[in-house]
Structures are given as structure tokens and as C-alpha cells.
Scaffold this motif. Sequence first.
Motif, PDB file in Angstrom:
ATOM      1  N   PRO A 370       0.832  -1.218   0.000  1.00  0.00           N
ATOM      2  CA  PRO A 370       0.000   0.000   0.000  1.00  0.00           C
ATOM      3  C   PRO A 370       0.864   1.265   0.000  1.00  0.00           C
ATOM      4  O   PRO A 370       2.062   1.202   0.275  1.00  0.00           O
ATOM      5  CB  PRO A 370      -0.798  -0.131   1.297  1.00  0.00           C
ATOM      6  CG  PRO A 370       0.069  -0.961   2.187  1.00  0.00           C
ATOM      7  CD  PRO A 370       0.768  -1.941   1.295  1.00  0.00           C
ATOM      8  N   SER A 371       0.228   2.377  -0.289  1.00  0.00           N
ATOM      9  CA  SER A 371       0.962   3.626  -0.468  1.00  0.00           C
ATOM     10  C   SER A 371       1.756   4.023   0.772  1.00  0.00           C
ATOM     11  O   SER A 371       2.838   4.599   0.659  1.00  0.00           O
ATOM     12  CB  SER A 371       0.005   4.751  -0.858  1.00  0.00           C
ATOM     13  OG  SER A 371      -1.029   4.885   0.098  1.00  0.00           O
ATOM     14  N   LYS A 372       1.240   3.667   1.955  1.00  0.00           N
ATOM     15  CA  LYS A 372       1.943   4.064   3.175  1.00  0.00           C
ATOM     16  C   LYS A 372       3.268   3.323   3.343  1.00  0.00           C
ATOM     17  O   LYS A 372       4.134   3.764   4.115  1.00  0.00           O
ATOM     18  CB  LYS A 372       1.048   3.822   4.395  1.00  0.00           C
ATOM     19  CG  LYS A 372       0.763   2.351   4.673  1.00  0.00           C
ATOM     20  CD  LYS A 372      -0.056   2.174   5.943  1.00  0.00           C
ATOM     21  CE  LYS A 372      -0.295   0.686   6.249  1.00  0.00           C
ATOM     22  NZ  LYS A 372      -1.071   0.496   7.491  1.00  0.00           N
ATOM     23  N   LEU A 373       3.412   2.189   2.624  1.00  0.00           N
ATOM     24  CA  LEU A 373       4.656   1.415   2.714  1.00  0.00           C
ATOM     25  C   LEU A 373       5.489   1.502   1.442  1.00  0.00           C
ATOM     26  O   LEU A 373       6.479   0.786   1.312  1.00  0.00           O
ATOM     27  CB  LEU A 373       4.329  -0.060   3.005  1.00  0.00           C
ATOM     28  CG  LEU A 373       3.668  -0.358   4.343  1.00  0.00           C
ATOM     29  CD1 LEU A 373       3.353  -1.834   4.462  1.00  0.00           C
ATOM     30  CD2 LEU A 373       4.565   0.100   5.499  1.00  0.00           C
ATOM     31  N   ARG A 374       5.074   2.354   0.522  1.00  0.00           N
ATOM     32  CA  ARG A 374       5.784   2.432  -0.758  1.00  0.00           C
ATOM     33  C   ARG A 374       7.262   2.710  -0.542  1.00  0.00           C
ATOM     34  O   ARG A 374       7.656   3.573   0.244  1.00  0.00           O
ATOM     35  CB  ARG A 374       5.169   3.523  -1.625  1.00  0.00           C
ATOM     36  CG  ARG A 374       5.835   3.673  -3.001  1.00  0.00           C
ATOM     37  CD  ARG A 374       5.027   4.588  -3.876  1.00  0.00           C
ATOM     38  NE  ARG A 374       3.705   4.014  -4.144  1.00  0.00           N
ATOM     39  CZ  ARG A 374       2.628   4.728  -4.449  1.00  0.00           C
ATOM     40  NH1 ARG A 374       2.701   6.042  -4.479  1.00  0.00           N
ATOM     41  NH2 ARG A 374       1.471   4.133  -4.694  1.00  0.00           N
ATOM     42  N   ASN A 375       8.053   1.887  -1.235  1.00  0.00           N
ATOM     43  CA  ASN A 375       9.524   1.958  -1.218  1.00  0.00           C
ATOM     44  C   ASN A 375      10.136   1.463   0.087  1.00  0.00           C
ATOM     45  O   ASN A 375      11.349   1.579   0.287  1.00  0.00           O
ATOM     46  CB  ASN A 375      10.025   3.380  -1.516  1.00  0.00           C
ATOM     47  CG  ASN A 375      11.414   3.370  -2.127  1.00  0.00           C
ATOM     48  OD1 ASN A 375      11.749   2.450  -2.891  1.00  0.00           O
ATOM     49  ND2 ASN A 375      12.231   4.345  -1.795  1.00  0.00           N
TER      50      ASN A 375
END
Length: 451
Positions: A370-375
Amino acid sequence: MINLLLLIALLGGASCSQDLCQQEKCLCGYNMYKNTKTHFSMDCSENEFDTLPNIKEMPEHFDELDVSQNNIKLLTKGSFASATLKVLIANHNEITEVSMEFLKRIPNLKHLDLSHNHLKKLDAKVFQAATSLHHLDLSFNKLSTLQDGLFKPVKTLQFLDLSYNNVGSYLMNLKDLHDPKLGITKDLPNLKLNRLNITDLPTDFFTNSSLIYLSLDDNRLKEIPKLPYTIQYLDLSGNLFTTLNVKHLNYHKLKKLRLTRLPLLEKIEKYAFYNLQDLEFLYIENCPRLMDFNDMAFGALVDHEGLKLKSISLAGNALNRLNTTYYHLFNDLERVDLSNNPWICDCDILWFKLIKNKLMNKNSVRCALPSKLRNSSILTLTERDLPKCTVGSGWNTHKVLVSIIAVLCAMLVAIVAYIIYLGPFKSVVQNKFVGTQSPYTVVVREDMITT
């Protein structure tokens, strides 16, 4: 004793080789083989030569000459001759012609590298005097056709590279690789046909050969061609396959398979690699559309003791999920590369942490969603990042699901058995065959039925 022999060899050829090397600005050197034979080589590369060095006298064991990266245009006339020369490296020149007379003056030549030159045509008889050739590299020239029977005299050939020429159309019109028009020996083990603009080949083009190594990089093939069962190394990178399946990968001796830079590859189908029991190295890299890597691409992974796989790379694809069943296989490998894929980070991704000691390029195994964990690095995820998960929970969930399905199946079997033998169909089963002497008569006692 070995040092004495080397000293004698050096003294014997010192005067001519020293003067020659100083005059021609070549680097010369002696080496010693294990069987105490001396080996004399000349490196005349990058000297802006227009012709071969004027070699009149050389030491007895002169057997290697490197004239690469010069301005040589012709290998025809001249006084160059050597009865001992075995290796001639003439790549990155401006050679437009090679004659039979030239090769006749070096009769024991085994290795000839003419790559990166300007050859447009080779005379049909050019190799008649080169019957000892083992290695021939004609790649990166301007050949558009090959003369009839060109390679027929070279029955000892072990390696042939025709890559990066314009001979694709010519090859596609042949009956097979060993068509008399070409004359390639059926015993040729190593062949490179990269970037020839090959779109299709006759069904049996390779099947009558004894190829061990085959590279077909950067052509326009839409299907994997039928290959000989002797094949051990196969490189099909840069072609136009959309799927990989078991139909085209049925080679029990194959050890290394490269499938990189496939722009249209979208799917690895069920059992795609099931018949590659000797496969040790698998590279499926930089395929921008590859999202589907089937859970059973290698077959059922419950028991994978028959597999010899040592290393797998799935780097640089479009994979976002990989089934937890691959844990069992990957955990036994020496090297696994899952870097640079857009992984979805949920409970089912945490099994990657269980194989962290096997992973290469660990820092590039990262989340896309998800976006909160991107990268975020997958290997550094904690319960704080995924509070509903624990390491290995995906794997445990899978085991639980399998157990539930097994229990449900057992219950279904029990219900069916009850209906048939103890339910309304009991009398039908018991009296299926009339007669007490029938071997199929079922005798049911009251004490066998419990309520």
C-alpha cells in the motif's frame, strides 16, 4: 627442470622476438603449459596498423597473435605465414576481405575472431584451407548471404557465431541448420544467432543437430522453436513470447535458461518448467509485462527433491505477488533475486523474510503498495507496519486452508458412504446381485450398525 626449459626457449627466440616487438610496438610474452611446452604470444592491438605485422621469423612455439582494434582492411596478400599459429584475433578492424590463400599460410589455425569488421561477403572456398578451425566468430559484420557449402570443409568446428549480421532471411529459407547450402557439421555443439531478425524457423531447423549451447537473443520469435534434446544452455532473451508453457520447454538436459528482456511476456503457465529436471540456473529478468508467475510453474512443490535448481532470478519484472508455496523451493537454493518488482506488501509477502539469507540485492526488494509502505524494504517490515500479521503468517494461513479443505473432503466422503451403505440405498446395495452364493452379496449384521 621446467625453469631451464623456459630459459632455453627464451634465449632461442630472444633476438628475433625482442627486435620485432620493439619495432612493431607489440607486447610479447612467454607462458608455460602444464606439460612444460612453451607458449609465445604477441599482442599488437591498438597500434593503428593497416596490415598485419611483418613477421618473418618467430620462436618455435609462436601460437597466438592479437591484432584487434587496428585499421587492417585485407587479409589476403602479404608475407605473413606461420606453421604454428593457432589463435588469430582480428576483431574491431576494417576488414572487407579474407582469402583462402591467406588462411593456407596458417594451416594449424584453430581460433579465428573476425568480429566487428566490414565483411559483406565470404568466398565459397575461403575455409578450404582452414580445416582445423574449432572457433569461428563472424559476428557484427555486414553479411547478407552465405555462399553454398561455405562451412563444409570445417568439420572440426566447435563454436560458430553469426550474430548481428543480415543473414536472418537466408537462414529462414533453409531446410534446417545442416542444409548442404550452408554445410555446418551436425556435430557443432555451440552456436550463436543473435540479432538476425529471425521471425520464424522451419519446425525441424535444430532437431537433427547435437547442439549443447544455443543463443537466439534479440530476434523476433513468437514461439520457442523445437530444439534438440542435447541442449544444455539456452538463451532466448529479447524475443516476442507472450507466455511460457510446458509444450515448448521439454528438455531434460537443459541446465541454464536465460529469458531476459522479453517485452511482451505476460504469463508463466502451470508446469512451464516441470520437465526441466536438470535445470540449475534460471533467469527471467526485465520483462515489463510479466505479472503472472503460476503457483505451479515447477509443478507441485510439496516434494522438490528431484529438482537440481541452484539459482533463480526474477528481478526487474512486474510481479506483485508470489505464492507462499515457493518458500519450500527458494529456501533450498543458493541464490534468489526478487529485486525491482512492484510487490504488494501484506501478510502474504512476509515469507520473503524467511529466505533473507538467500536473497540477492536485498535492498531492492521493496514495497509498491500500500501507499503508506511504498519503497519500504520488505526485509525490514515489522508488526508495527503490518499489525495484523506475523512473520510467516501467510505461510501458516495457507497450511490452515489446506487442512480445512482436507477435513471438508473427509466429511463429504463419510456422508456419501453413510447414504449409500446405511441410508435409503442400503437395501439396493445389499441386493445388487441376487443369490446367496454370489461373491458380491453383502451380509450385514445387526452388531455392525451402531446408532
